[in-house]
Design a protein around this motif. Structure first.
Motif, PDB file in Angstrom:
ATOM      1  N   VAL A 762       0.859  -1.187   0.000  1.00  0.00           N
ATOM      2  CA  VAL A 762       0.000   0.000   0.000  1.00  0.00           C
ATOM      3  C   VAL A 762       0.895   1.237   0.000  1.00  0.00           C
ATOM      4  N   THR A 763       0.571   2.204  -0.830  1.00  0.00           N
ATOM      5  CA  THR A 763       1.399   3.407  -0.934  1.00  0.00           C
ATOM      6  C   THR A 763       1.324   4.246   0.327  1.00  0.00           C
ATOM      7  N   ILE A 764       2.351   5.055   0.524  1.00  0.00           N
ATOM      8  CA  ILE A 764       2.388   5.956   1.676  1.00  0.00           C
ATOM      9  C   ILE A 764       1.173   6.880   1.669  1.00  0.00           C
ATOM     10  N   GLN A 829      -5.314  -2.694  -1.426  1.00  0.00           N
ATOM     11  CA  GLN A 829      -4.026  -2.674  -2.106  1.00  0.00           C
ATOM     12  C   GLN A 829      -4.067  -1.590  -3.175  1.00  0.00           C
ATOM     13  N   SER A 830      -3.045  -0.774  -3.227  1.00  0.00           N
ATOM     14  CA  SER A 830      -3.111   0.463  -4.006  1.00  0.00           C
ATOM     15  C   SER A 830      -3.364   0.243  -5.492  1.00  0.00           C
ATOM     16  N   ASP A 831      -2.931  -0.872  -6.071  1.00  0.00           N
ATOM     17  CA  ASP A 831      -3.121  -1.075  -7.503  1.00  0.00           C
ATOM     18  C   ASP A 831      -4.445  -1.743  -7.843  1.00  0.00           C
ATOM     19  N   LEU A 832      -5.348  -1.884  -6.851  1.00  0.00           N
ATOM     20  CA  LEU A 832      -6.632  -2.542  -7.105  1.00  0.00           C
ATOM     21  C   LEU A 832      -7.805  -1.572  -7.067  1.00  0.00           C
ATOM     22  N   LYS A 833      -7.511  -0.288  -7.024  1.00  0.00           N
ATOM     23  CA  LYS A 833      -8.601   0.682  -6.990  1.00  0.00           C
ATOM     24  C   LYS A 833      -9.344   0.684  -8.316  1.00  0.00           C
ATOM     25  N   GLY A 834     -10.644   0.939  -8.243  1.00  0.00           N
ATOM     26  CA  GLY A 834     -11.454   1.028  -9.449  1.00  0.00           C
ATOM     27  C   GLY A 834     -11.994  -0.290  -9.946  1.00  0.00           C
ATOM     28  N   LYS A 835     -11.750  -1.386  -9.233  1.00  0.00           N
ATOM     29  CA  LYS A 835     -12.240  -2.692  -9.661  1.00  0.00           C
ATOM     30  C   LYS A 835     -13.493  -3.125  -8.908  1.00  0.00           C
ATOM     31  N   GLY A 836     -13.979  -2.268  -8.029  1.00  0.00           N
ATOM     32  CA  GLY A 836     -15.203  -2.594  -7.291  1.00  0.00           C
ATOM     33  C   GLY A 836     -14.972  -3.335  -5.995  1.00  0.00           C
ATOM     34  N   LEU A 837     -13.695  -3.538  -5.621  1.00  0.00           N
ATOM     35  CA  LEU A 837     -13.426  -4.271  -4.391  1.00  0.00           C
ATOM     36  C   LEU A 837     -13.885  -3.488  -3.167  1.00  0.00           C
ATOM     37  N   GLY A 838     -13.617  -2.184  -3.156  1.00  0.00           N
ATOM     38  CA  GLY A 838     -14.051  -1.366  -2.024  1.00  0.00           C
ATOM     39  C   GLY A 838     -15.557  -1.384  -1.868  1.00  0.00           C
ATOM     40  N   TRP A 839     -16.271  -1.269  -3.010  1.00  0.00           N
ATOM     41  CA  TRP A 839     -17.740  -1.329  -2.967  1.00  0.00           C
ATOM     42  C   TRP A 839     -18.210  -2.640  -2.336  1.00  0.00           C
ATOM     43  N   ALA A 840     -17.656  -3.735  -2.834  1.00  0.00           N
ATOM     44  CA  ALA A 840     -18.104  -5.047  -2.372  1.00  0.00           C
ATOM     45  C   ALA A 840     -17.824  -5.244  -0.884  1.00  0.00           C
ATOM     46  N   LEU A 841     -16.644  -4.811  -0.436  1.00  0.00           N
ATOM     47  CA  LEU A 841     -16.323  -4.960   0.980  1.00  0.00           C
ATOM     48  C   LEU A 841     -17.230  -4.097   1.850  1.00  0.00           C
ATOM     49  N   MET A 842     -17.530  -2.883   1.400  1.00  0.00           N
ATOM     50  CA  MET A 842     -18.422  -2.025   2.174  1.00  0.00           C
ATOM     51  C   MET A 842     -19.829  -2.614   2.233  1.00  0.00           C
ATOM     52  N   GLN A 843     -20.321  -3.162   1.112  1.00  0.00           N
ATOM     53  CA  GLN A 843     -21.631  -3.791   1.129  1.00  0.00           C
ATOM     54  C   GLN A 843     -21.670  -4.976   2.098  1.00  0.00           C
ATOM     55  N   LEU A 844     -20.591  -5.755   2.078  1.00  0.00           N
ATOM     56  CA  LEU A 844     -20.517  -6.895   2.984  1.00  0.00           C
ATOM     57  C   LEU A 844     -20.537  -6.428   4.432  1.00  0.00           C
ATOM     58  N   LEU A 845     -19.800  -5.369   4.733  1.00  0.00           N
ATOM     59  CA  LEU A 845     -19.760  -4.865   6.099  1.00  0.00           C
ATOM     60  C   LEU A 845     -21.134  -4.361   6.534  1.00  0.00           C
TER      61      LEU A 845
END
Length: 923
Positions: A762-764, A829-845
Motif C-alpha cells: 500500500v502506498t504511503i 491494495q493500491s493497484d486494485l482501486k477502481g475494480k469494485g473491491l471497495g464497494w463489495a467490501l463495504m456492502q458486505l460490512l
C-alpha cells in the motif's frame, strides 16, 4: 448499556440526595456530609418530605420541586419508596442514580424489577442497590457513606462488596495511595462489572484496575470487557467463594474436575487479568500499581544489609518463577570501588550490617545503571550502627533525584524495611516508593505484576495457523447428534462416538457393533487376522457403566473366545438389567503402547461460562491425582499449548530415560479440535476422553463418553461460548465488475504476517488517507490489535487472491459500548482501486452490521479522500464536517434504511441455517 451515561454519573455538575434524616447515624446524613466535605463545587440539594432541614440544607419534598435537574441522585430512602423516586427521576430527566438502600428484592414482581424497567425505558444509569456508593476524587465526588475520603490517584477499584471497598479506602489512606475512582456496585441492577471495566479501561486518569467480584451474571459481556481492559492496562482481580464445590453432581470425570472456581480462574486467565487470592495480595499489587510501578521483566536486583533476608528473598523469587539479575562486569567493578571487600560480590548485593546511608546510595547508583536488571529491591534490617530511617530518607532522595532528571524512565525501585515504623513508611509514601513490611511481600507483589506482563505478551502473540492441519466435518457430526436427540437419548453409543471423533480428526480406537455372538466373531476376524487381541463390550444405550455388570471382557484372540464372550456379557446384562434394551456388543482391538502417557481431555459445562475444555493426567485415579487445567473455548495453538503447560503431566510428554518424547503439538492440536467441537455443537453437554494415549507416534482415544442435550440457553450469535468464536458462516467470495473473483473471510489472529506483507503493498499516500498520517512501519502490537478481534464487539473482513492467498484489502468495524453504532475503516491494495473491491467490501460490512442489529455505521474521512466520500454518498451515508477539525468529514449510515445496490458486484457468503460456525483460531 455499558458506558452510556456514566460520564455524567461520575462527573456530575448537580446532585440531589433523596432520603435520610437528621439522626447522626442515618445513611442520608452520612452521604450528605461526605458530599459536602469532598469539595463538590456543583449544585447540591436534599429531597425529603419529612424534614425541612438536614445538616443545614433546606429540603424539598420531591424531585419535581427542585429548581434544577440533577445529573445524579443518591438514594437512601426505604426500599418501598424507590420505584416512585426513579419514576420522578425519569420525569425530570435525571442521568443516573446511586441506590444505597437494600431490600429491593430480586426477580419477577420485585421492587428491583420495577426500578430496573423504569430506568431502562428512560436511560437512567443505576449504581447498586445495596452498595456503599461512588467515589471519584478528581471530580470531588464522594457519594458514599465510607468513613474516609479517598485521595486522587491512578488506580480504579470496582467492588461487589461495600465492605471490601471500605477496607481498601482505609488501607490506602494509611499508605497515602489514591484512586481514580471507587465504585461499589452491590446488586448490579444496571451498571455491572463489565460496564465499569469498559469505563475505566478508556479513562485517561486510570493506569490500573482493581476488581473484587463474587459472581458474574453475563459471561459474554464480562469476557469482552475484561479482554479489552486487560489489553490496555493491568487488571487485578480477587474473587471470593474459591472453595465452592460445583462439580459433585457431574456425570463424567471431566465434569468432576471442572469446579466452579477453576472455571473462573480459566476465564480470568483467558481475559489476561491477574488473579490474586486475598486482600493482602490485592493491597500489595495496589502498592506497586498505585505508584506507577510496572516491571519491564522478571530480573530483580536485591540490595540488603542482611545476608539472611537477601537469601530468603532470592529463594522466594526463584520459587515464584522470577530471576535474580546477573550483575554485569561493569556493575561489579563499580561496586568494588565503593563497597568494602567483604560485600557479597553477587546478587543479592549484601553490603554488610554496618552499612550506612552513603554505602546504600553508592550501591544503589551502581545497580540502577545495570541494564541486566528490571527492578531493584532495597532491603534493610535495622541495627544499632546505622539509622534505618536515615537510610530510607537517603534512598527516597536519590530515587527522587533520578526521576527528576529522567521522568520518562523512572527507576523501578521498591523497598522492604523489616520492622518499619510510621516515620519510615511516611518517607517512602511521600517519595512514591512502593514499600513492604517483609521481603516475602515485596517479592510476591513484584512477581504478580511480572506474571501480568508475561500473560499480556502471551495473549498478544501471533498463533500459528491450523487451517491446513484441521478441517472439521461439522455437518456429519451434527447429523450424529441430531439422530441421538431425535430418539430421546442422552448418551452417544460407542459407534456414534467414533463417527463424531472421526468428523473432528481425533484418533480413536476402531469400534464395530455386532448383533450377537456369531456376528461378533465375524466382526472380530479382521483384527484377529492382524494378530491383535480384541475386547468385547456390552452395547446397550441404557447401561452407561458396562464394567459394573461385567459387561467388558478383554484379551480375546480367537473367534470362539469372542463368540463365548459376547454370549457371556449379553447374559450378564439380561440378568442384571432385565429392563434394559440390548443392541448387542462392540468389538475393539486391544491397543498396547509401551511408552504411552495416559491423559484426560474433555468438555464440561459451566452454568456461567458455558463449555469449558479440561486437560490433565488420565487413568482410573484421575480425581485422586487431580492434575488438571481448564480453558475457555475456542482455542488456538498458543492457548492450547498454555493449557497443556499448566499441568504436571506436561513434563512427562517430553523425553526421559529411554522413553521418546510425544511430538510437540499433537496434544495441543487435539485440544484445538475438541474446542472446535464445543464451539460447533452446543448440544454437547459433557464429553470425556479417558484415557487418551500419547506417545512418539500420535494420540489415540481408548475410551470416551459423550452426553448431549438440547441447549436451554444460547448467547448472542447462536453459541453458548463466553468467548465468541470465529464466524465461519461469513466466509465466501466476491465477484467484482471485471469478472475478478476474490475470496473473503473474517480476519483471524494468525493473519498478522499476511497483514504486515499487505501494508508493504500500500502506498504511503493511501496509508495516510487511512490512518490520517504517514505510516512507514507497523509494530507487532499495532497489527495484533487489528487481527486479534473480539468478534462480540468487532469484525474485519479480508479479501484474498484465490490463487496466491495474498491479502488484497480489508474492511473493519468496531462497535460502541452499547453495540448500536460502529465505526468503520477500509484499506485496499493500491493497484486494485477502481475494480469494485471497495464497494463489495463495504456492502458486505453493511450486511454484517445489519445482521448484528447495529443501528448506525459511521466513519471519519479526510476531506481530500474524494473517492471514499463519493462511495459513501452513493451507499447512502450522510456527511458533515467535523466541527473541531475541518480536514475531516464525518459520515454516517442509518442501517434501518435500504443500502444502495452496486451493479456488477456479487457477494456470495456461506450463511446457512447453522449460525454457530466457528473455527479454533479465535482469541
Amino acid at each position: 448499556m455499558s458506558t452510556f451515561g456514566l460520564e455524567r454519573v461520575f462527573s456530575p455538575r448537580t446532585i440531589a440526595v433523596v432520603g435520610g434524616s437528621s439522626r447522626p447515624s442515618s445513611l442520608g446524613l452520612a452521604v450528605l456530609m461526605n458530599l459536602k466535605s469532598s469539595g463538590f463545587t456543583g449544585r447540591l440539594a436534599v429531597v425529603n418530605p419529612n424534614y425541612a432541614v438536614i445538616d443545614g440544607e433546606k429540603t424539598v419534598p420531591n424531585l419535581n420541586s427542585l429548581p434544577f435537574v440533577p445529573d445524579l441522585i443518591v438514594i437512601t430512602a426505604p426500599a418501598v419508596a424507590i420505584p416512585g423516586i426513579i419514576a420522578d427521576a425519569a420525569a425530570v430527566g435525571v442521568a443516573g442514580a446511586v441506590i444505597l438502600s437494600a431490600g429491593l428484592g430480586h426477580g419477577a414482581g420485585s421492587l428491583a424489577e420495577t426500578v430496573a424497567r423504569t430506568a431502562r425505558m428512560h436511560g437512567i444509569r443505576l449504581i447498586g442497590p445495596n452498595c456503599i456508593g461512588v467515589m471519584i476524587p478528581r471530580a470531588n465526588l464522594n457519594a458514599s457513606f465510607a468513613a474516609h475520603r479517598p485521595s486522587d490517584g491512578r488506580v480504579a477499584l470496582i467492588s461487589q462488596s461495600g465492605a471490601i471497598a471500605a477496607a481498601m479506602i482505609e488501607w490506602a489512606a494509611e499508605r497515602l495511595l489514591g484512586f481514580s475512582g471507587i465504585v461499589s456496585i452491590g446488586d448490579q441492577l444496571d451498571v455491572d462489572v463489565a460496564d465499569l471495566l469498559d469505563y475505566f479501561a478508556q479513562d485517561d486518569h486510570t493506569n490500573a484496575i482493581l476488581l473484587y467480584i463474587e459472581s458474574v451474571k453475563d459471561a459474554r459481556k464480562f469476557m469482552s470487557a475484561a479482554r479489552a481492559a486487560a489489553r490496555l492496562k493491568p487488571v487485578i482481580v480477587v474473587k471470593s467463594g474459591r472453595m465452592a464445590v460445583g462439580a459433585r453432581a457431574a456425570a463424567t470425570h471431566t465434569g468432576a474436575l471442572a469446579g466452579s472456581d477453576a472455571v473462573y480462574d480459566a476465564a480470568f486467565r483467558r481475559a489476561g487479568m491477574l488473579r490474586v487470592y486475598d486482600l493482602r495480595e490485592l493491597f500489595d499489587c495496589a502498592e506497586l500499581l498505585g505508584r506507577g510501578f510496572v516491571p519491564r521483566g522478571n530480573r530483580l536486583a536485591l540490595l540488603t544489609n542482611g545476608g539472611g533476608i537477601g537469601v530468603l528473598a532470592i529463594d522466594r523469587l526463584a520459587e515464584l518463577g522470577g530471576a535474580a539479575a546477573t550483575l554485569s562486569a561493569g556493575t561489579i567493578a563499580s561496586l568494588d570501588k565503593v563497597l568494602p571487600p567483604s560485600w557479597s560480590h553477587g546478587n543479592p548485593v549484601d553490603i554488610s550490617g554496618d552499612a550506612d546511608a552513603a554505602r546504600y546510595i553508592s550501591a544503589l547508583d551502581a545497580l540502577l545503571e545495570d541494564a541486566n536488571s528490571d527492578a531493584v529491591l532495597v532491603m534493610n534490617v535495622e541495627t544499632a550502627v546505622a539509622s534505618a530511617e536515615g537510610i530510607a530518607e537517603a534512598v527516597a532522595r536519590r530515587v527522587g533525584d533520578r526521576r527528576a532528571k529522567n521522568s520518562a524512565v523512572a527507576p523501578l525501585v521498591f523497598a522492604a524495611w523489616a520492622g518499619t515504623d510510621e516515620r519510615t513508611s511516611a518517607t517512602f509514601e511521600a517519595a512514591g516508593i512502593p514499600h513492604f513490611p517483609t521481603e516475602d511481600d515485596a517479592v510476591r507483589a513484584f512477581m504478580y505484576l511480572v506474571r501480568y506482563r508475561e500473560a499480556s505478551l502471551a495473549l498478544a502473540a501471533t498463533p500459528p495457523s491450523v487451517t491446513s492441519a484441521f478441517t472439521p466435518g461439522t455437518a456429519a457430526a451434527k447429523r450424529v447428534i441430531a439422530q441421538v436427540l431425535s430418539e430421546g437419548r442422552q448418551w452417544l453409543d460407542p459407534v456414534e462416538i467414533v463417527a463424531l471423533f472421526e468428523a473432528y480428526g481425533i484418533p480413536i480406537v476402531p469400534t464395530v457393533a455386532a448383533r450377537d455372538a456369531d456376528d461378533a466373531a465375524d466382526k472380530a476376524e479382521p483384527f484377529l487376522a492382524k494378530g491383535l487381541a480384541v475386547a468385547v463390550k456390552l452395547f446397550s444405550r441404557d447401561i452407561t457403566h458396562k464394567s459394573d455388570i461385567g459387561g467388558v471382557i478383554l484379551g480375546l484372540r480367537t473367534r470362539e473366545s469372542v463368540a463365548d464372550a459376547a454370549r457371556t456379557v449379553l447374559a450378564r446384562a439380561r440378568s442384571a438389567r432385565p429392563d434394559a434394551s440390548l443392541q448387542g456388543v462392540t468389538i475393539q482391538p486391544m491397543i498396547v503402547r509401551r511408552a504411552a502417557r495416559e491423559l484426560i481431555l474433555g468438555i464440561a459445562d459451566d452454568p456461567t461460562f458455558g463449555p469449558v475444555i479440561v486437560f490433565g493426567r488420565g487413568g482410573t485415579a484421575v480425581e485422586v491425582i487431580n492434575d488438571k487445567a481448564l480453558a475457555l473455548p475456542p482455542l488456538d495453538m498458543n492457548l492450547a499449548r498454555d493449557l497443556v503447560g499448566r499441568t504436571r503431566v506436561s513434563r512427562l510428554l517430553a523425553a526421559y530415560r529411554d522413553v521418546p518424547a510425544v511430538p510437540a503439538d499433537v496434544v495441543p492440536l487435539t485440544l484445538v479440535k475438541l474446542a472446535q467441537m464445543a464451539a460447533d455443537i452446543p448440544e454437547i453437554a459433557e464429553l470425556d476422553i479417558n484415557p487418551l494415549l500419547a506417545d512418539e507416534t500420535d494420540v489415540l482415544a481408548l475410551d470416551a463418553r459423550v452426553a448431549v442435550r438440547k441447549p436451554a440457553r444460547l448467547f448472542a450469535g447462536q453459541t453458548r461460548l463466553a468467548v465468541r468464536p470465529y464466524p465461519s458462516q461469513w466466509e465466501g467470495q466476491l465477484s467484482l465488475r471485471d469478472g475478478l473473483r476474490v475470496a473473503v473471510r473474517p480476519m483471524r489472529p494468525e493473519d498478522e504476517p499476511m497483514v504486515e506483507a499487505f501494508f508493504k503493498r500500500v502506498t504511503i499516500e493511501d496509508l495516510r488517507l487511512r490512518f490520517f498520517h504517514a505510516v512507514k512501519q507497523f509494530s507487532h502490537s499495532f497489527i495484533a490489535r487489528l487481527t486479534q478481534l473480539d468478534y462480540a464487539r468487532a469484525m474485519a473482513f479480508v479479501a484474498l487472491d484465490t490463487q496466491t492467498g495474498e491479502m488484497l484489502g480489508a474492511v473493519q468495524l468496531h462497535s460502541d459500548s452499547l453495540y448500536q453504532t460502529a465505526e468503520y475503516a477500509i484499506l485496499l491494495q493500491s493497484d486494485l482501486k477502481g475494480k469494485g473491491l471497495g464497494w463489495a467490501l463495504m456492502q458486505l460490512l453493511v450486511r454484517y452490521a445489519r445482521s448484528e442489529g447495529l443501528k448506525r455505521l459511521s466513519g471519519e474521512v479526510l476531506i481530500e479522500n474524494t473517492t471514499m466520500l463519493s462511495m459513501c454518498h452513493e451507499l447512502g451515508f450522510t456527511a458533515a464536517k467535523e466541527p473541531t477539525d475541518h480536514r475531516v468529514v464525518n459520515v454516517v449510515l442509518d442501517l434501518s434504511l435500504p443500502v444502495a445496490d452496486v451493479v456488477g458486484t456479487d457477494i456470495l457468503i456461506r450463511q446457512g441455517a447453522d449460525q454457530s460456525g466457528a473455527t479454533a483460531m479465535t482469541r
